[in-house]
Scaffold this active site. Sequence first.
Site, mmCIF file in Angstrom:
data_model
loop_
_atom_site.group_PDB
_atom_site.id
_atom_site.type_symbol
_atom_site.label_atom_id
_atom_site.label_comp_id
_atom_site.label_asym_id
_atom_site.label_seq_id
_atom_site.Cartn_x
_atom_site.Cartn_y
_atom_site.Cartn_z
ATOM 1 C CB CYS A 131 -3.622 3.198 -1.576
ATOM 2 S SG CYS A 131 -5.009 4.507 -1.114
ATOM 3 C CD GLN A 178 -7.000 -4.713 4.195
ATOM 4 O OE1 GLN A 178 -7.906 -5.342 4.675
ATOM 5 N NE2 GLN A 178 -7.080 -3.497 3.959
ATOM 6 C CG ASP A 226 0.527 -2.656 6.023
ATOM 7 O OD1 ASP A 226 -0.382 -2.902 6.917
ATOM 8 O OD2 ASP A 226 0.594 -1.898 5.204
ATOM 9 C CG HIS A 228 -1.937 0.862 1.473
ATOM 10 N ND1 HIS A 228 -1.760 2.452 1.820
ATOM 11 C CD2 HIS A 228 -3.355 0.876 1.312
ATOM 12 C CE1 HIS A 228 -2.761 2.986 2.016
ATOM 13 N NE2 HIS A 228 -3.837 2.172 1.405
ATOM 14 C CE LYS A 277 -7.630 -0.264 6.521
ATOM 15 N NZ LYS A 277 -8.162 -0.067 4.894
HETATM 16 N N1 PMP Z 1 -1.629 -0.855 4.477
HETATM 17 C C1 PMP Z 1 -2.770 -1.417 4.053
HETATM 18 C C2 PMP Z 1 -2.308 -2.831 3.547
HETATM 19 C C3 PMP Z 1 -4.073 -1.034 4.094
HETATM 20 O O1 PMP Z 1 -4.935 -1.867 3.359
HETATM 21 C C4 PMP Z 1 -4.282 0.127 4.578
HETATM 22 C C5 PMP Z 1 -5.570 0.783 4.313
HETATM 23 N N2 PMP Z 1 -6.283 0.586 3.158
HETATM 24 C C6 PMP Z 1 -3.264 0.801 5.144
HETATM 25 C C7 PMP Z 1 -1.931 0.286 5.030
HETATM 26 C C8 PMP Z 1 -3.445 2.548 5.680
HETATM 27 O O2 PMP Z 1 -4.265 2.111 6.867
HETATM 28 P P1 PMP Z 1 -4.775 3.776 7.299
HETATM 29 O O3 PMP Z 1 -5.349 4.614 6.062
HETATM 30 O O4 PMP Z 1 -5.837 3.231 8.298
HETATM 31 O O5 PMP Z 1 -3.531 4.423 8.195
#
Ligand code: PMP
Length: 402
Positions: free
Chosen positions: A360, A200, A197, A120, A223
Amino acid sequence: MAFDPSTVRAEFPILAQSVNGRPLVYLDNAATTQKPRAVLDASRRYYEEINANIHRGTHHLARAATSAHEAAREKLARHLNAADSAEVIFTAGTTDSINLVAAILTLAPGDEVLITALEHHSNIVPWQMLCERSGATLKVVPCHDDGTLDQDAFHALLSERTRLTAITWISNAFGTVNPVHEMTAAAKAAGSLVLIDAAQAIPHLAIDVQALGADFVAFSGHKVYAPTGIGVLWGRRAVLDALPPWRGGGEMIKEVTFEKTTYNDLPFKYEAGTPNIEGAIALATALDFVNGIGLTEIAAHEDFLIRRAAEGLASLDGVHLFGPVGRAGALSFGIEGVHHYDLGTLIDQMGVAVRTGHHCCQPLMARFGITGTTRASFAVYNTGEEVDALVVAVAKAVGILR
Ligand code: PMP
């Protein structure tokens, strides 16, 4: 399946609504999950009963809020099997957690940061900024056409120059589940720090930070059925104790004079300012909710949903599924001759909420020569009927758009 998703569903008031005259089918859970009554009640109760600023108050409410906030930290520590609850740092979310780590590391020219093709943007850009600042180099593990990482390339890219390895546990774009235990062990053996990270992973898998063996684990509350604006950085105590503080301000200090400030111990060293007290308490409540059902049961249910969706969508003409069989949480697909944005807009009119676009993950989209996908992502409250509604809606939309 050991639980009834329709009973679970009744705990989520938002799901009872209609969209465009159809029952809402919410399949955008990888972006954010809906909140059960228990979590909504915990937030409300906090403000109705114990709201006060924490840690330094002598009065009743300040003590009550402090103990609820610190009890939440203890619960998080137990959920993650952390050796020490001081390793649980409350942040605003995954992005905030990763930026914290990127800010406190000092690298030099010749050092390398290793990430993967599946990341991401929030697990790419902070490292690029660190590399720009320090002269270090960013390296990227490529992925195969099925959306799994090239493990040979990963091992070849690891070296004594690798100072930090940052890997997503589950890809938000393709649902790929990376073998993070093996990858962490290999990176640690090469002398690298490791950040996982888990944005998910947190709603779908049990996370045991001691078994994982990484140095940092980042995730967001929203999440996993908790509010936005709260998240966690778990960091290994020996590593964080040796690193400098990040943001300066109240709470992160022991003593301040104009000549010199001494810093607080973990976790407060990294929690400058008034934290999201209600968010931390609600996150702990969300984990109680998840554990009340059982992560194994939830994972089995979501696996049933994702396989049913994969089968249904694959039976439609011109559909291409991204990611490997065994994907978790999210299912991405493309349809020949149909733009994902048009598809998303049209199925929304049928009450079905999915996400379209690059998720993203622009470098990953570029790797596959696409601008985006349509992504359905699943949670504990989704049902087989909703999956069928998705497939019917997609089939109808394709009929109209082609
Ligand atoms: N990493 C991953 C794998 C994600 O899915 C997300 C959220 N889509 C993020 C990071 C970023 O999370 P946040 O916007 O809650 O900071």
